[in-house]
Design a protein around this motif. Structure first.
Motif, short mmCIF file in Angstrom:
data_model
loop_
_atom_site.label_atom_id
_atom_site.label_comp_id
_atom_site.label_asym_id
_atom_site.label_seq_id
_atom_site.Cartn_x
_atom_site.Cartn_y
_atom_site.Cartn_z
N VAL A 486 -47.12 44.17 76.51
CA VAL A 486 -47.34 42.88 75.87
C VAL A 486 -48.64 42.89 75.09
N MET A 487 -49.69 43.49 75.66
CA MET A 487 -50.98 43.54 74.97
C MET A 487 -50.86 44.29 73.64
N MET A 488 -50.11 45.38 73.62
CA MET A 488 -49.98 46.17 72.40
C MET A 488 -49.15 45.43 71.36
N LEU A 489 -47.97 44.99 71.70
CA LEU A 489 -47.08 44.38 70.72
C LEU A 489 -47.57 43.02 70.26
N SER A 490 -48.17 42.23 71.15
CA SER A 490 -48.69 40.93 70.72
C SER A 490 -49.86 41.11 69.75
N HIS A 491 -50.62 42.19 69.91
CA HIS A 491 -51.72 42.43 68.96
C HIS A 491 -51.17 42.82 67.59
N TYR A 492 -50.08 43.58 67.56
CA TYR A 492 -49.44 43.89 66.29
C TYR A 492 -49.00 42.60 65.61
N GLU A 493 -48.42 41.68 66.36
CA GLU A 493 -48.00 40.42 65.77
C GLU A 493 -49.20 39.64 65.24
N HIS A 494 -50.32 39.70 65.96
CA HIS A 494 -51.53 38.99 65.51
C HIS A 494 -52.04 39.58 64.20
N LEU A 495 -52.06 40.91 64.09
CA LEU A 495 -52.57 41.54 62.87
C LEU A 495 -51.73 41.14 61.65
N VAL A 496 -50.42 41.07 61.84
CA VAL A 496 -49.54 40.79 60.70
C VAL A 496 -49.46 39.28 60.44
N ALA A 497 -49.24 38.50 61.48
CA ALA A 497 -48.99 37.07 61.30
C ALA A 497 -50.25 36.28 61.05
N VAL A 578 -43.63 39.89 61.18
CA VAL A 578 -43.53 39.12 59.94
C VAL A 578 -44.76 38.23 59.82
N ARG A 579 -45.27 38.13 58.57
CA ARG A 579 -46.40 37.24 58.32
C ARG A 579 -45.99 35.78 58.49
N SER A 580 -46.90 35.00 59.01
CA SER A 580 -46.67 33.55 59.08
C SER A 580 -46.90 32.94 57.70
N SER A 581 -46.35 31.75 57.48
CA SER A 581 -46.41 31.11 56.16
C SER A 581 -47.83 30.75 55.75
N HIS A 582 -48.76 30.54 56.76
CA HIS A 582 -50.12 30.13 56.42
C HIS A 582 -51.10 31.30 56.48
N ALA A 583 -50.59 32.53 56.67
CA ALA A 583 -51.50 33.67 56.74
C ALA A 583 -52.07 33.94 55.36
N GLY A 584 -53.35 34.34 55.36
CA GLY A 584 -53.99 34.60 54.08
C GLY A 584 -53.47 35.86 53.46
#
Length: 584
Positions: A486-497, A578-584
């Protein structure tokens, strides 16, 4: 945290002795995990705000982390070049480990190193109490010759109002050993068995006190394996029991094979003659009550001494109760005052019978017990079942059931697996809500077989066997493994989204590098906490939870390797971020 809590719920649902042993462990783990969650969400942010507001953390990382991260990044790049070969090797290792699992020895609980043994001895049914004491003194003398034995004490017969149904031919010998460790204690037990085997006509078994109490709770008998033969005809049960004893005695590892209620107890039969009773004017109950009073005694009154009350009993003089031939000379008086000898009213002869008839669930049963030495109980029971089925043809209405620690382990394993499967469904639902991608969920679950392989290898190398403690270790291991994934995959989501990175090799390398420290710290802290328990797995007091620690350490090593080395490459190819809609 919810996933780890769900992982431990199957441990809480375990019943019987296993539930009593491991239930408190599961409660403690769940409460500690929930408490740490509360602290992390409340105390830690508050302390960070108070203590770090004026003194922020330095941006420079510790020297070890600065040295480790670039090397780990370079190593990941090298792993990526041979990604296909490494994944295939990991898959083959997982399959091999799973294939090895059925061949590992299993037992309900490991051998307990208590330093105190109870020796059960049984002579021929009908042996007098004096003879049991005499034979016991010889057994005591043989045991005291052993260098590991410190003290010996014998108990023969039973109390008049006791729950046990043992006859006077049965006795127990308490054996206290000198302080011993590891193989020395096992050798002492083998030496005790050899010493008792030299006594002719003595059936004996040797067990530690706590292991005996646990086995007696599981099956009602103080033995690892119990074979119950059910039927209606006692003679048939005795015959089939002797055949089973013969088969069990030839199974590798069998020791101390015994029938629990053997026939052959000598008894004196007083069979009343109805015609003689009518001629002399006796009622059958009158005669039988007189015989019971003469040879067993009967309370006829009470004597008061202050506030104390004493029963007054009558019984035939001891000198007249010694000779069996004198039973027929017992004089009885009929209502008319005529004295008649018992021999004129009944046929009196010697015969053989039973001191007890065993029942289980309102069914007649003959029980055969044995212990196992030199191999695990699970494989022994499997061999015993095959040989009994192949060599013994039971008559109609007679059947066999196995009991003891092997059956208790099988039941605990089934309960744990079924409840774990149900908990697994809930865990998958939790994770699917968090990860929002079935691909990412699949990547997380891929880690579980690799963690299982490490635990299986650790069990095989250490030789501890698959006990209930080891199964609980596998359950614990899955929770720790899922947390790291969870720590690894959730961080990937944080980097992208959140941070807006484009998902690709650079994002995979950066996410893995930034998660290196948390994953390693989680694994190292857990390993260091369990290491003393695993190293002392054979020490007294650690026999049950030692295998659990060994399983967790082995699985922790392989699951951490998969998380840090293989999971980034799998996420790069099959993950979906996937990037979130409000990501810079």
């Amino acid at each position: 945290t919810l996933v780890i809590t769900m992982v431990f719920l199957p441990v809480l649902t375990m019943s019987g002795v296993a539930g009593r042993l491991f239930g408190p462990l599961g409660v403690s783990y769940i409460l500690a995990t929930l408490a740490s969650l509360v602290v992390a969400l409340t105390v830690t942010p508050a302390l960070s705000f108070i203590l770090l507001e004026s003194h922020p953390l330095p941006e420079i990382e510790p020297p070890l982390v600065r040295w480790l991260k670039p090397r780990y990044r370079s190593f990941l790049v090298g792993v990526e070049r041979y990604h296909r070969s490494i994944v295939i090797a990991a898959a083959l290792a997982s399959v091999s480990g799973l294939a090895l699992l059925p061949f590992l020895g299993g037992e309900f609980l490991p051998e307990l190193k208590e330093g105190h043994f109870i020796v059960h001895t049984a002579l021929v049914p009908g042996t007098s109490l004096q003879e049991s004491l005499r034979v016991g003194s010889h057994a005591t003398a043989e045991l005291l010759k052993l260098p590991a034995v410190r003290a010996v004490a014998q108990r023969a017969g039973r109390a008049e109002g006791a729950d046990d149904t043992y006859g006077t031919q049965y006795s127990e010998i308490d054996v206290d050993l000198k302080p011993l460790k590891g193989e020395a204690a096992e050798r002492a037990q083998a030496d005790m068995r050899d010493a008792l085997a030299r006594l002719p006509g003595v059936n004996s078994s040797v067990k530690t006190f706590l292991a005996e109490r646990i086995e007696e709770t599981l099956s009602g008998y103080t033995a690892s394996v119990v074979v119950n033969v059910y039927g209606n005809d006692l003679d048939i049960l005795d015959r089939e029991a002797q055949e089973i004893v013969h088969v069990l005695s030839h199974v590798s590892g069998a020791t101390e094979v015994q029938v629990q209620s053997p026939p052959g107890t000598p008894q004196l039969v007083v069979r009343l003659r109805p015609d003689a009773l009518s001629r002399w004017g006796f009622a059958p109950t009158q005669v039988l009550d007189a015989v019971r009073t003469a040879y067993q005694g009967d309370v006829v009154g009470q004597v008061y001494d202050g506030n104390r009350v004493f029963d007054v009993a009558v019984i035939l003089d001891a000198r007249q109760r010694k000779n069996i031939a004198d039973v027929g000379e017992l004089t009885l008086r009929n209502p008319e005052g005529t004295y008649v000898r018992l021999g004129q009213l009944a046929d009196i002869y010697e015969s053989s019978g039973r001191y007890v008839v065993l029942h289980n669930g309102a069914r007649r049963v003959q029980a055969i017990t044995c212990n196992v030495a030199g191999r695990d109980v699970k494989s022994f029971v499997a061999d015993a079942k095959k040989q009994i089925a192949a060599k013994i043809k039971l008559p109609e209405g007679t059947y066999v059931e196995f009991g003891g620690s092997a059956e208790a382990q099988a039941k605990s394993s089934r309960d744990l697996l079924v409840n774990s499967a149900l908990a697994g469904v809930v865990i998958v639902l939790f994770l699917s809500m968090v990860l929002r991608s079935y691909r990412n969920l699949g990547l997380m679950l891929v880690n579980l077989p690799f963690a299982l392989v490490g635990g299986v290898i650790a069990v095989a190398v250490s030789g501890v066997g698959v006990s209930v403690g080891a199964l609980v270790g596998f359950v614990t291991l899955f929770g720790i493994t899922l947390r790291n994934s969870v720590m690894m995959l959730s961080h990937y989501e944080h980097l992208v989204a959140v941070e807006g990175m484009q998902w690709g090799p650079e994002a995979a390398l950066r996410g893995a590098t930034e998660r290196l420290t948390p994953i390693l710290m989680t694994a190292l802290v857990t390993a260091l906490g369990l290491l003393p328990l695993a190293l002392g797995a054979g020490a007294p007091g650690r026999e049950i939870e030692g295998p659990m620690a060994i399983v967790i350490l082995g699985g922790l090593f392989t699951s951490t390797a998969l998380n840090l080395l293989i999971l980034p490459g799998l996420a790069l190819r099959y993950g979906r971020f996937v990037r979130s809609s409000h990501a810079g």
